[in-house]
Design a protein around this motif. Structure first.
Motif, PDB file in Angstrom:
ATOM      1  N   LEU A 132      -6.135   3.896   3.188  1.00 40.78           N
ATOM      2  CA  LEU A 132      -7.218   3.419   2.390  1.00 40.78           C
ATOM      3  C   LEU A 132      -8.691   3.888   2.871  1.00 40.78           C
ATOM      4  O   LEU A 132      -9.489   4.010   1.958  1.00 40.78           O
ATOM      5  CB  LEU A 132      -7.202   1.742   2.330  1.00 40.78           C
ATOM      6  CG  LEU A 132      -6.008   1.112   1.664  1.00 40.78           C
ATOM      7  CD1 LEU A 132      -6.044  -0.328   1.933  1.00 40.78           C
ATOM      8  CD2 LEU A 132      -6.129   1.427   0.258  1.00 40.78           C
ATOM      9  N   TYR A 170     -11.351  -4.146   2.219  1.00 47.16           N
ATOM     10  CA  TYR A 170     -11.830  -3.185   1.332  1.00 47.16           C
ATOM     11  C   TYR A 170     -12.247  -3.538   0.027  1.00 47.16           C
ATOM     12  O   TYR A 170     -11.571  -4.274  -0.559  1.00 47.16           O
ATOM     13  CB  TYR A 170     -10.694  -2.149   1.123  1.00 47.16           C
ATOM     14  CG  TYR A 170     -10.034  -1.598   2.450  1.00 47.16           C
ATOM     15  CD1 TYR A 170     -10.299  -0.373   2.986  1.00 47.16           C
ATOM     16  CD2 TYR A 170      -8.966  -2.392   3.327  1.00 47.16           C
ATOM     17  CE1 TYR A 170      -9.735  -0.023   4.206  1.00 47.16           C
ATOM     18  CE2 TYR A 170      -8.397  -1.986   4.387  1.00 47.16           C
ATOM     19  CZ  TYR A 170      -8.690  -0.558   4.895  1.00 47.16           C
ATOM     20  OH  TYR A 170      -8.091  -0.274   5.978  1.00 47.16           O
ATOM     21  N   VAL A 175     -12.368   2.877  -3.830  1.00 44.95           N
ATOM     22  CA  VAL A 175     -12.817   2.167  -2.741  1.00 44.95           C
ATOM     23  C   VAL A 175     -14.220   2.158  -2.550  1.00 44.95           C
ATOM     24  O   VAL A 175     -14.803   3.427  -2.375  1.00 44.95           O
ATOM     25  CB  VAL A 175     -12.018   2.696  -1.428  1.00 44.95           C
ATOM     26  CG1 VAL A 175     -12.590   1.758  -0.223  1.00 44.95           C
ATOM     27  CG2 VAL A 175     -10.634   2.201  -1.414  1.00 44.95           C
ATOM     28  N   ILE A 223       0.898  -1.199   0.030  1.00 47.33           N
ATOM     29  CA  ILE A 223      -0.004   0.167  -0.128  1.00 47.33           C
ATOM     30  C   ILE A 223       0.809   1.162  -0.049  1.00 47.33           C
ATOM     31  O   ILE A 223       1.816   1.476   0.795  1.00 47.33           O
ATOM     32  CB  ILE A 223      -1.004   0.110   1.040  1.00 47.33           C
ATOM     33  CG1 ILE A 223      -1.620  -1.460   1.257  1.00 47.33           C
ATOM     34  CG2 ILE A 223      -1.702   1.123   1.343  1.00 47.33           C
ATOM     35  CD1 ILE A 223      -2.492  -1.436   2.669  1.00 47.33           C
TER      36      ILE A 223
END
Length: 626
Positions: free
Chosen positions: A348, A418, A401, A288
């Motif tokens: 995120l 997610y 997302v 990430i």
């Protein structure tokens, strides 16, 4: 072959010996003892005489050539200390005659010079003047610790283990250090005197680890050979995961959101480090790219967690954390703690178009979420082979997302999940349209690793060249065309913009003469070579084109003019026609800015969004206007 022998006895004694190159070291010691006896007038015990060459002591049983000894080389000679029961050989007055240049020598020794004769006479005089009697010869060497008292225990002149001085017939002297040991006191006691040289446990060398002559080094018993990595067969990527990045993407910044200019969906790289250099996903190891204060901009889907689910246009991604990384990080695949909504997991959550919630949240309009670049690794082929690349890492476009939530994973610990949904104008690479685009753009596997650059054998290259020539001949005969290789050319709109930028006509002509295999290569040549500011070494911002054809950042040029005068920082040409510093500060080449914005949509956002300050406001702030 002839060798020179140096011996120190109150002075340096030089003599010569004749030995065979394939002869034994023991024969060389005998020859050196005879030559020194002639030179010094004193008898030298062969058993106590040692020869040294190149810092190594010549060992019996070895050949001279095994030490790489050549003709006219020099050997160093010295006497080992005598044992307690061995008398010291000191010459008497009748044995002090030293050979002079007029004395007869054997054919193996050349006549000494006058300087050597004087030195040898000096040594002989010292030996003759020594007041040593036969009774003194029989006495042992004086001990500074116990004064040679028989009833006193001493490890310096007695046995090293017990310190006693009894049983001289069963006492051994080490041929290396000269210390004494009772045969009964040894760690492995012996009953018979050794026939050859004997060494104590501190001086003995293991023949299995001593390299002698042509013997090869045995590495089978080393520490590295006993490590698990010596016998494992799995490839861990050739060390590319921990290598340093060869270059950094300068086309866009590290926090750039959205697609990277010049990188199309379907582009693949062999190693993660090459993905980092392209700017698609900056972290070389982490999955990430984000922080606890900024939304994530890219992720890599590699199937690192068993909860990951891939459905192509949608996939469920598991956050980071929960693994015990104190030991081997490669084998730490068991979750030992709950994941927390911090760091990358929080980034995120910030990318979702909803407020950050410790229990999870869902975006009302998922298309308003931050655009995240998604790459798929070949590692996900174990669970979802229909969406995984055949090898390496592939860029699959922009995803957003939709929602995130917290639930228990397969290990019994909580994980953050997610839901991503694809939102890209280019087709997915596993579809028919995507495969056609990959072929049309010529998107092959990118690999510039040292292993891939290794040269092939000449024979293999010749065979490949011969096959290529045969294929060309077949195509000519059959009237078929060879496979078309994609070459990047500017669009008609971009060519019109380039035509309007007349101040950089020479640079654009040079760019047009070269060929580029992809849009990314074209942008690299432009942004990392042609349009790099010579002062700040970055892509030129607020570009000012001088009369001599150089592009420089406006702030950098103003600073250079204040410090060095009104000259070009590159070629030192006079640029006084451009005006003062205030004029140069506003003389931005807008034609070049338009071209760069067409190639890089995010170009100029940082300095174009700053509010412009009017002249009267600037004067008021500086105190020039009342």
């Amino acid at each position: 072959m002839q060798l020179k022998v140096n011996f120190s006895a109150g002075g340096i004694v030089n003599t010569f010996i004749e030995v065979e190159r394939t002869g034994d070291v023991k024969d060389a010691r005998k020859a050196a003892a005879k030559a020194l006896e002639v030179a010094c007038g004193k008898k030298f015990p062969v058993g106590r005489l040692s020869l040294i060459y190149g810092g190594k002591q010549l060992a019996d049983g070895m050949k001279m050539h095994e030490y790489s000894i050549k003709h006219n080389d020099t050997l160093l000679a010295y006497l080992k200390p005598a044992a307690l029961n061995e008398p010291v050989d000191v010459p008497n007055s009748e044995d002090t005659a030293v050979a002079t240049p007029e004395s007869e020598h054997t054919s193996a020794f050349p006549k000494a010079s006058s300087g050597d004769a004087e030195m040898l006479n000096t040594v002989a005089t010292k030996l003759a003047s020594a007041e040593v009697t036969e009774e003194a010869d029989e006495k042992p060497i004086p001990c500074d610790h116990c004064d040679n008292k028989v009833d006193t225990s001493c490890v310096f002149c007695g046995c090293v283990y017990c310190g006693l001085k009894d049983d001289e017939t069963k006492t051994l002297a080490c041929d290396e250090c000269g210390r004494f040991y009772h045969m009964r006191c040894l760690p492995e006691p012996i009953t018979e005197l050794p026939a050859d040289d004997w060494y104590c446990e501190y001086c003995v060398n293991d023949p299995n680890i001593v390299i002698s002559g042509e013997k090869k080094l045995d590495l089978s018993n080393t520490r590295k050979a006993k490590m698990p990595s010596a016998t494992q067969t799995k490839s861990w990527g050739g060390g590319m995961a921990c290598a340093a990045a060869a270059k950094t993407c300068t086309i866009v910044g590290k926090d750039h959101v959205g697609p990277i200019p010049g990188v199309h969906v379907g582009q693949s790289w062999r190693y993660r480090l090459q993905v980092t250099a392209s700017g698609v996903h900056r972290p070389p190891v982490g999955g990430i790219a984000g922080s606890s204060t900024k939304p994530a901009v890219s992720i890599v889907l590699a199937g690192g967690y068993p909860e990951d689910e891939d459905r192509g246009e949608e996939f469920t991604y598991t956050g980071s954390g929960g693994y015990d990384l104190s030991g081997n990080k490669r084998t730490a695949k068991v979750q030992t703690s709950d994941q927390e909504l911090t760091r990358q997991n929080r980034s995120l959550a910030l990318a979702c178009a909803a407020e950050v919630n410790e229990e999870g949240a869902e975006a009302e309009d998922w298309r308003l979420s931050t655009a995240i670049r998604v790459c798929r690794s070949y590692k996900i082929a174990k669970k979802h082979p229909e969406y995984a690349p055949a090898e390496g890492v592939r860029y699959d476009g922009i995803y957003r997302v939709v929602r995130y939530w917290k639930q228990k994973g397969e290990s019994g610990h909580y994980v953050w999940r997610y839901l991503f949904r694809r939102d890209d104008s280019e087709p997915a690479p596993w579809t028919a349209e995507g495969k056609a685009n990959i072929e049309r753009w010529g998107l092959t596997l990118f690999d510039e690793s040292p292993k891939a650059k290794s040269k092939k054998p000449a024979a293999a290259a010749a065979v490949k060249r011969e096959r290529k020539d045969k294929d060309k001949d077949k195509d000519k005969v059959a009237g078929t065309r060879t496979k078309k290789v994609y070459t990047c050319t500017p669009s008609p709109e971009l060519l019109e913009m380039i035509r309007l930028d007349t101040t950089n006509s020479r640079m654009w002509a040079t760019m047009a003469d070269a060929s580029y295999e992809s849009v990314g290569k074209y942008l690299e040549a432009l942004c990392e070579n042609a349009l790099v500011c010579p002062i700040c070494q970055e892509l030129v911002q607020q570009p000012v084109t001088t009369a001599c054809g150089h592009n420089i950042c406006s702030p950098c040029l103003c600073k250079a003019m204040k410090q060095y005068g009104v000259i070009c920082p590159i070629c030192r040409s006079d640029i006084a026609d451009m005006g003062t510093v205030d004029v140069v500060r506003t003389a931005v080449n807008h034609d070049l800015v338009t071209i760069l914005k067409a190639l890089i949509p995010s170009y100029g956002r940082e300095w174009e969004t700053k509010p412009k300050v009017a002249g009267i406001q600037r004067a008021t702030r500086s105190g020039q206007v009342v």
